[in-house]
Design a protein around this motif. Sequence first.
Motif, PDB file in Angstrom:
ATOM      1  N   MET A 109     -67.568  17.169  30.379  1.00 59.54           N
ATOM      2  CA  MET A 109     -66.574  16.039  30.292  1.00 59.54           C
ATOM      3  C   MET A 109     -66.100  15.753  31.771  1.00 59.54           C
ATOM      4  O   MET A 109     -66.290  14.621  32.089  1.00 59.54           O
ATOM      5  CB  MET A 109     -65.376  16.377  29.355  1.00 59.54           C
ATOM      6  CG  MET A 109     -64.201  15.341  29.571  1.00 59.54           C
ATOM      7  SD  MET A 109     -64.720  14.012  28.697  1.00 59.54           S
ATOM      8  CE  MET A 109     -63.531  13.109  28.458  1.00 59.54           C
ATOM      9  N   ASP A 110     -65.599  16.632  32.525  1.00 62.21           N
ATOM     10  CA  ASP A 110     -65.113  16.362  33.954  1.00 62.21           C
ATOM     11  C   ASP A 110     -66.236  15.834  34.579  1.00 62.21           C
ATOM     12  O   ASP A 110     -66.219  14.914  35.591  1.00 62.21           O
ATOM     13  CB  ASP A 110     -64.544  17.313  34.532  1.00 62.21           C
ATOM     14  CG  ASP A 110     -63.125  18.002  33.831  1.00 62.21           C
ATOM     15  OD1 ASP A 110     -62.776  16.948  33.190  1.00 62.21           O
ATOM     16  OD2 ASP A 110     -62.594  19.008  33.979  1.00 62.21           O
ATOM     17  N   VAL A 111     -67.609  16.339  34.766  1.00 63.84           N
ATOM     18  CA  VAL A 111     -68.613  16.129  35.436  1.00 63.84           C
ATOM     19  C   VAL A 111     -69.059  14.614  35.007  1.00 63.84           C
ATOM     20  O   VAL A 111     -69.233  13.831  35.841  1.00 63.84           O
ATOM     21  CB  VAL A 111     -69.861  17.029  35.218  1.00 63.84           C
ATOM     22  CG1 VAL A 111     -71.242  16.437  35.804  1.00 63.84           C
ATOM     23  CG2 VAL A 111     -69.655  18.371  35.556  1.00 63.84           C
ATOM     24  N   ALA A 112     -68.795  14.161  33.696  1.00 63.62           N
ATOM     25  CA  ALA A 112     -69.466  12.992  33.302  1.00 63.62           C
ATOM     26  C   ALA A 112     -68.440  11.918  33.760  1.00 63.62           C
ATOM     27  O   ALA A 112     -68.702  10.783  34.491  1.00 63.62           O
ATOM     28  CB  ALA A 112     -69.274  12.877  31.862  1.00 63.62           C
ATOM     29  N   LEU A 113     -66.917  12.411  33.933  1.00 65.03           N
ATOM     30  CA  LEU A 113     -65.983  11.421  34.305  1.00 65.03           C
ATOM     31  C   LEU A 113     -66.052  11.167  35.689  1.00 65.03           C
ATOM     32  O   LEU A 113     -65.741  10.237  36.213  1.00 65.03           O
ATOM     33  CB  LEU A 113     -64.595  12.082  33.853  1.00 65.03           C
ATOM     34  CG  LEU A 113     -64.041  11.946  32.551  1.00 65.03           C
ATOM     35  CD1 LEU A 113     -62.911  12.548  32.206  1.00 65.03           C
ATOM     36  CD2 LEU A 113     -64.056  10.465  32.158  1.00 65.03           C
ATOM     37  N   LEU A 114     -66.360  12.157  36.495  1.00 67.06           N
ATOM     38  CA  LEU A 114     -66.849  12.388  37.930  1.00 67.06           C
ATOM     39  C   LEU A 114     -67.813  11.113  38.205  1.00 67.06           C
ATOM     40  O   LEU A 114     -67.569  10.313  39.318  1.00 67.06           O
ATOM     41  CB  LEU A 114     -66.924  13.500  38.696  1.00 67.06           C
ATOM     42  CG  LEU A 114     -67.231  13.572  40.017  1.00 67.06           C
ATOM     43  CD1 LEU A 114     -66.003  13.020  40.864  1.00 67.06           C
ATOM     44  CD2 LEU A 114     -67.549  14.916  40.613  1.00 67.06           C
ATOM     45  N   VAL A 115     -68.856  11.315  37.474  1.00 66.04           N
ATOM     46  CA  VAL A 115     -70.087  10.340  37.653  1.00 66.04           C
ATOM     47  C   VAL A 115     -69.361   8.973  37.569  1.00 66.04           C
ATOM     48  O   VAL A 115     -70.026   8.005  38.346  1.00 66.04           O
ATOM     49  CB  VAL A 115     -71.153  10.805  36.871  1.00 66.04           C
ATOM     50  CG1 VAL A 115     -72.319   9.696  36.998  1.00 66.04           C
ATOM     51  CG2 VAL A 115     -71.695  11.966  37.194  1.00 66.04           C
ATOM     52  N   VAL A 116     -68.821   8.581  36.472  1.00 69.39           N
ATOM     53  CA  VAL A 116     -68.104   7.327  36.155  1.00 69.39           C
ATOM     54  C   VAL A 116     -67.139   6.830  37.144  1.00 69.39           C
ATOM     55  O   VAL A 116     -67.322   5.775  37.687  1.00 69.39           O
ATOM     56  CB  VAL A 116     -67.415   7.552  34.956  1.00 69.39           C
ATOM     57  CG1 VAL A 116     -66.612   6.157  34.447  1.00 69.39           C
ATOM     58  CG2 VAL A 116     -68.422   7.576  33.652  1.00 69.39           C
ATOM     59  N   VAL A 117     -66.337   7.803  37.807  1.00 75.72           N
ATOM     60  CA  VAL A 117     -65.457   7.091  38.890  1.00 75.72           C
ATOM     61  C   VAL A 117     -66.272   6.975  40.177  1.00 75.72           C
ATOM     62  O   VAL A 117     -66.116   5.906  40.632  1.00 75.72           O
ATOM     63  CB  VAL A 117     -64.462   8.339  39.313  1.00 75.72           C
ATOM     64  CG1 VAL A 117     -63.763   8.206  40.584  1.00 75.72           C
ATOM     65  CG2 VAL A 117     -63.510   8.664  38.275  1.00 75.72           C
ATOM     66  N   VAL A 118     -67.350   7.799  40.519  1.00 76.59           N
ATOM     67  CA  VAL A 118     -68.219   7.289  41.532  1.00 76.59           C
ATOM     68  C   VAL A 118     -68.882   6.092  41.275  1.00 76.59           C
ATOM     69  O   VAL A 118     -69.146   5.153  42.141  1.00 76.59           O
ATOM     70  CB  VAL A 118     -69.119   8.456  41.820  1.00 76.59           C
ATOM     71  CG1 VAL A 118     -70.400   8.010  42.852  1.00 76.59           C
ATOM     72  CG2 VAL A 118     -68.674   9.664  42.564  1.00 76.59           C
ATOM     73  N   ALA A 119     -69.366   5.937  40.100  1.00 72.53           N
ATOM     74  CA  ALA A 119     -70.306   4.594  39.899  1.00 72.53           C
ATOM     75  C   ALA A 119     -69.150   3.488  39.721  1.00 72.53           C
ATOM     76  O   ALA A 119     -69.566   2.148  40.559  1.00 72.53           O
ATOM     77  CB  ALA A 119     -70.649   4.832  38.429  1.00 72.53           C
ATOM     78  N   LEU A 120     -68.022   3.462  39.246  1.00 65.64           N
ATOM     79  CA  LEU A 120     -67.010   2.429  39.311  1.00 65.64           C
ATOM     80  C   LEU A 120     -66.631   2.056  40.847  1.00 65.64           C
ATOM     81  O   LEU A 120     -66.262   1.096  41.051  1.00 65.64           O
ATOM     82  CB  LEU A 120     -65.805   2.968  38.466  1.00 65.64           C
ATOM     83  CG  LEU A 120     -66.016   2.804  36.793  1.00 65.64           C
ATOM     84  CD1 LEU A 120     -64.881   3.304  36.146  1.00 65.64           C
ATOM     85  CD2 LEU A 120     -66.384   1.219  36.461  1.00 65.64           C
ATOM     86  N   SER A 121     -66.465   3.184  41.444  1.00 64.34           N
ATOM     87  CA  SER A 121     -65.976   3.026  42.918  1.00 64.34           C
ATOM     88  C   SER A 121     -67.083   1.947  43.581  1.00 64.34           C
ATOM     89  O   SER A 121     -66.664   1.132  44.268  1.00 64.34           O
ATOM     90  CB  SER A 121     -65.813   4.342  43.607  1.00 64.34           C
ATOM     91  OG  SER A 121     -64.807   5.124  43.021  1.00 64.34           O
TER      92      SER A 121
END
Length: 334
Positions: free
Chosen positions: A1-13
Amino acid sequence: MDVALLVVVVALSLGFAYTNGFLDAANAVATSVSTRALTPRIAVAMAAVMNFVGALLGTAVAETVATAIVDLDGATESAALIVLVGALVGAILWNLVAWWFGMPSSSTHSLVGGLLGAGIAGGMTVHGAELVDRVILPTLISPLVGFVLAFGLMIAVLWIFRNAAPARVNRRFRIAQTASAAAMALGHGLQSAQKTMGVMWLALLTTGVLADGEGIPVWVKVSAAAALAAGTYAGGWRIVRTLGRRIIELDPARGFVAETVASFVLYANAIVLQAPVSTTHTITAAIMGVGSTRRLAAVRWGVARDIAVFWVLTAPVAGLLAAGVTLALLPLAG
């Protein structure tokens, strides 16, 4: 879950950096294009290259974004990442709204508003004194400084060249605008890409991918710089028209002065104050400053009023959007 959210944050950034680039392309190229110092395609290509270079020249602004707005310490990794997701979505949505209406809105304000709205919705602590001293005051003061300096420098230029042939003066300042536009684009990269770096760095620290005290990784710097440059090259021609023609009809001398003053303000904030300020507000204020030397009526104050409305709405609306996204996603944190 946290890994997926981190990827989403990087992509959104990186998505935010891209929208920042095409929203703010006008900052660097509008005056040069409107005075015909540069062709549109050459202008945006030059701006994209200088954006990329400027983004790699420092990290002080990124550190301010990461440490002086919202405190994520004590939150679970999932909750902290959801706050960052909400902040970025709110900022991106507002950037797209501003682009659609052709208004030179501030990506800085949208990100700061997004971080505050998402942070408050997520129950995070907001840095009070630091936020005011390192973010809010420089952001409010910079446009005023840009207006006054641009007005004063333009008066000096008019006096120095008062007896010169207008055609020769315009030709020389049109050449000089190549340098001032490049300086403006460099300052934009130095400011804007670092805001994206700050969010990505904060996400990496929050999840333990980076230890406290570790600097911003090279891949973060390069990816943020590349996303901003790509967005700049894509261009934001609706806003170019607003800044370059709708506020005032610029001549090469006024375009040069506006870009020079705005660049100085951006560099001073990034290097000396380490403050994230709005390139949009700074160059718009400088354009109004040089325009006011012609006569106050030469500035289309109705357009300026519409821009000011967007300025006022940016942070609160981005904050509300971010808060809504955060509240919708928080149940996923458990």
